[in-house]
Scaffold this motif. Structure first.
Motif, PDB file in Angstrom:
ATOM      1  N   TYR A  27     -50.181  18.281 101.137  1.00 54.07           N
ATOM      2  CA  TYR A  27     -49.934  16.889 100.722  1.00 54.07           C
ATOM      3  C   TYR A  27     -48.572  16.724 100.036  1.00 54.07           C
ATOM      4  CZ  TYR A  27     -51.003  17.905  95.819  1.00 54.07           C
ATOM      5  OH  TYR A  27     -50.973  18.388  94.537  1.00 54.07           O
ATOM      6  N   ILE A  28     -47.882  17.866  99.765  1.00 52.63           N
ATOM      7  CA  ILE A  28     -46.486  17.783  99.316  1.00 52.63           C
ATOM      8  C   ILE A  28     -45.668  18.464 100.418  1.00 52.63           C
ATOM      9  CG2 ILE A  28     -44.807  18.393  97.513  1.00 52.63           C
ATOM     10  CD1 ILE A  28     -47.174  18.527  95.524  1.00 52.63           C
ATOM     11  N   GLN A  63     -45.157  23.148  89.581  1.00 51.85           N
ATOM     12  CA  GLN A  63     -46.212  22.133  89.709  1.00 51.85           C
ATOM     13  C   GLN A  63     -47.007  22.006  88.402  1.00 51.85           C
ATOM     14  OE1 GLN A  63     -46.564  19.955  92.270  1.00 51.85           O
ATOM     15  NE2 GLN A  63     -44.611  20.758  92.922  1.00 51.85           N
ATOM     16  N   SER A  64     -48.320  22.105  88.468  1.00 53.58           N
ATOM     17  CA  SER A  64     -49.120  21.796  87.274  1.00 53.58           C
ATOM     18  C   SER A  64     -48.899  22.736  86.093  1.00 53.58           C
ATOM     19  CB  SER A  64     -50.598  21.806  87.616  1.00 53.58           C
ATOM     20  OG  SER A  64     -50.957  20.559  88.122  1.00 53.58           O
ATOM     21  N   LYS A  67     -47.144  21.193  83.239  1.00 54.64           N
ATOM     22  CA  LYS A  67     -47.847  20.230  82.372  1.00 54.64           C
ATOM     23  C   LYS A  67     -48.076  20.804  80.976  1.00 54.64           C
ATOM     24  CE  LYS A  67     -50.166  18.090  86.298  1.00 54.64           C
ATOM     25  NZ  LYS A  67     -51.343  18.094  87.152  1.00 54.64           N
ATOM     26  N   PHE A  95     -58.172  18.117  90.440  1.00 56.78           N
ATOM     27  CA  PHE A  95     -57.105  17.713  89.512  1.00 56.78           C
ATOM     28  C   PHE A  95     -56.612  16.296  89.740  1.00 56.78           C
ATOM     29  CE2 PHE A  95     -53.751  18.140  92.695  1.00 56.78           C
ATOM     30  CZ  PHE A  95     -54.286  19.072  93.576  1.00 56.78           C
ATOM     31  N   ASN A 114     -53.916  15.710  86.450  1.00 55.24           N
ATOM     32  CA  ASN A 114     -52.816  14.779  86.731  1.00 55.24           C
ATOM     33  C   ASN A 114     -52.834  13.551  85.815  1.00 55.24           C
ATOM     34  OD1 ASN A 114     -52.523  16.600  88.770  1.00 55.24           O
ATOM     35  ND2 ASN A 114     -52.174  15.083  90.377  1.00 55.24           N
ATOM     36  N   GLU A 158     -42.325  14.830  96.593  1.00 53.58           N
ATOM     37  CA  GLU A 158     -43.472  14.350  95.806  1.00 53.58           C
ATOM     38  C   GLU A 158     -43.413  12.842  95.620  1.00 53.58           C
ATOM     39  OE1 GLU A 158     -44.304  17.759  92.595  1.00 53.58           O
ATOM     40  OE2 GLU A 158     -45.681  16.128  92.977  1.00 53.58           O
ATOM     41  N   ASN A 165     -51.245   9.906  93.015  1.00 58.45           N
ATOM     42  CA  ASN A 165     -50.762   9.769  91.633  1.00 58.45           C
ATOM     43  C   ASN A 165     -50.428   8.313  91.327  1.00 58.45           C
ATOM     44  OD1 ASN A 165     -50.951  12.474  90.704  1.00 58.45           O
ATOM     45  ND2 ASN A 165     -49.191  13.008  91.975  1.00 58.45           N
ATOM     46  N   TYR A 189     -42.906  12.388  85.696  1.00 60.74           N
ATOM     47  CA  TYR A 189     -43.995  13.290  86.106  1.00 60.74           C
ATOM     48  C   TYR A 189     -43.594  14.111  87.347  1.00 60.74           C
ATOM     49  CZ  TYR A 189     -48.438  14.801  88.082  1.00 60.74           C
ATOM     50  OH  TYR A 189     -49.436  15.563  88.628  1.00 60.74           O
ATOM     51  N   CYS A 193     -43.200  18.206  87.604  1.00 62.40           N
ATOM     52  CA  CYS A 193     -43.935  19.057  88.552  1.00 62.40           C
ATOM     53  C   CYS A 193     -42.988  19.849  89.446  1.00 62.40           C
ATOM     54  CB  CYS A 193     -44.858  18.215  89.431  1.00 62.40           C
ATOM     55  SG  CYS A 193     -46.230  17.480  88.539  1.00 62.40           S
ATOM     56  N   TYR A 241     -58.222  23.591  87.199  1.00 61.42           N
ATOM     57  CA  TYR A 241     -58.904  22.513  87.926  1.00 61.42           C
ATOM     58  C   TYR A 241     -60.418  22.673  87.727  1.00 61.42           C
ATOM     59  CZ  TYR A 241     -54.299  23.097  90.022  1.00 61.42           C
ATOM     60  OH  TYR A 241     -52.954  23.272  90.205  1.00 61.42           O
ATOM     61  N   VAL A 259     -50.179  24.105  92.204  1.00 58.79           N
ATOM     62  CA  VAL A 259     -50.320  24.159  93.655  1.00 58.79           C
ATOM     63  C   VAL A 259     -49.095  24.771  94.353  1.00 58.79           C
ATOM     64  CG1 VAL A 259     -52.027  22.296  93.804  1.00 58.79           C
ATOM     65  CG2 VAL A 259     -49.581  21.759  94.048  1.00 58.79           C
TER      66      VAL A 259
HETATM   67  N1  GLU Z   1     -47.463  17.608  91.622  1.00 57.77           N
HETATM   68  C1  GLU Z   1     -48.822  17.897  91.937  1.00 57.77           C
HETATM   69  C2  GLU Z   1     -49.620  16.617  91.957  1.00 57.77           C
HETATM   70  O1  GLU Z   1     -49.283  15.706  91.251  1.00 57.77           O
HETATM   71  C3  GLU Z   1     -49.357  18.849  90.908  1.00 57.77           C
HETATM   72  C4  GLU Z   1     -50.654  19.379  91.333  1.00 57.77           C
HETATM   73  C5  GLU Z   1     -50.988  20.708  90.756  1.00 57.77           C
HETATM   74  O2  GLU Z   1     -50.196  21.661  90.744  1.00 57.77           O
HETATM   75  O3  GLU Z   1     -52.130  20.798  90.315  1.00 57.77           O
HETATM   76  O4  GLU Z   1     -50.574  16.480  92.674  1.00 57.77           O
END
Ligand code: GLU
Length: 305
Positions: A27-28, A63-64, A67, A95, A114, A158, A165, A189, A193, A241, A259
């Motif tokens: 999805y990315i 990525q996450s 965060k 997530f 997220n 992204e 998102n 955001y 990521c 997650y 991810v």
């Molecule tokens: N950038 C990803 C998202 O927003 C991060 C997801 C992840 O690594 O959990 O879906």
């Protein structure tokens, strides 16, 4: 502990295994082109020893995992007030799930999903005059590395593909839990990521959480001892997650996955460790990374439990 020998044994075992059940995140789009055979692992101890195997010097998308750094910045700045806007409970949901967020009136379960990270980015925009610069300078500072940055192709990818998102932030805005312009928050955001590091840089940065909240090497305090304990507790219960229980059960260390295939974890008072292997299981966690960390704590006989 002979970590050099241990990491070499783990590397040999990982390299000789087949990971047929893993997938690249689709999805990315930009993350679909990564070589799925990559594997890197680094471990740095608080007594100054640094070990690395495989592709440990190749950068990947955090990525996450990133965060955790955004949360650390607001926690340092706002203290316990952060928890007026985001909870500390595991979500038990994917997530990027919208269902729980609707049921709980836009209040995110924790800062590592997220929705929670979007609220954290909203707080950064609210509290700092130059949010992007403040966030990235902060990450460079705790990493002790001025070259750390985000990858602009991943960021663009992204931004173009981040429909879920977008849905999430608008749902939260409708409940009043996002204060700023939604595009501004999403932009910060997506940049967060898209942060890149290699496993050596990532374990160096995570030493903060093994070192009672002090930057390793400079001893400058970022979080209090109690805040560090709490940050590690959030990672332990919410960092993987809806597989946080499985990671705790198999590995037994606080950590965070992304991810991009990375995992960072700490053994407080002892070391920080990071792995990178792009193929993900159905929950979004790196298959080989989880296995490598399970081998690390099993073979060393050391975990927090
Ligand atoms: N950038 C990803 C998202 O927003 C991060 C997801 C992840 O690594 O959990 O879906």
């Amino acid at each position: 502990m002979d970590f050099k020998n241990l990491l070499n044994r783990i590397y040999a075992e990982i390299k000789s295994s087949k990971w047929e059940d893993g997938n690249l995140p689709d999805y990315i789009p930009e993350l679909k082109h990564i070589n799925p055979d990559k594997f890197g692992m680094s471990l740095i101890t608080l007594d100054g020893k640094n070990y690395g195997v495989g592709d440990f010097q190749e950068k990947f998308s955090l990525q996450s995992i990133a965060k955790v750094f955004a949360f650390t910045l607001v926690y340092k700045d706002l203290g316990g007030k952060v928890f007026e806007r985001v909870g500390v409970e595991p979500s038990g949901n994917p997530f990027n799930s919208l269902i729980q967020l609707e049921q709980e009136r836009g209040f995110p379960r924790n800062p590592l999903i997220n929705a929670g990270a979007l609220v954290v980015c909203d707080m950064i925009i609210e509290n700092f005059d130059t949010p992007e610069k403040t966030l990235f300078d902060f990450i460079r500072k705790i990493a002790r590395n001025s070259s750390i940055d985000y990858n602009s192709s991943v960021y663009q990818s992204e931004k173009n593909a981040g429909h879920r998102n977008r849905a999430m932030i608008h749902l939260m805005k409708s409940f009043g839990t996002i204060k700023n312009d939604t595009d501004k928050v999403l932009d910060l955001y997506f940049k967060l990521c898209s942060l890149e590091m290699n496993t050596e840089e990532l374990s160096q940065t995570f030493l903060l959480y093994a070192n009672e909240g002090k930057i390793y090497g400079s001893d400058e305090r970022i979080l209090t001892k109690s805040q560090t304990k709490r940050t590690n507790a959030i990672m332990q219960t919410c960092g993987f997650y809806d597989e946080a229980g499985e990671f705790t059960f198999r590995v037994g260390l606080p950590g965070k996955s992304g991810v991009g295939g990375g995992i960072a974890a700490v053994h407080p008072g002892k070391y920080a460790v990071a792995t990178w292997s792009p193929l993900l299981n159905k929950k979004g966690n790196s298959v080989a990374g989880m296995k490598a960390l399970e081998l690390l704590t099993t073979k060393s006989g050391w975990s927090v439990f």
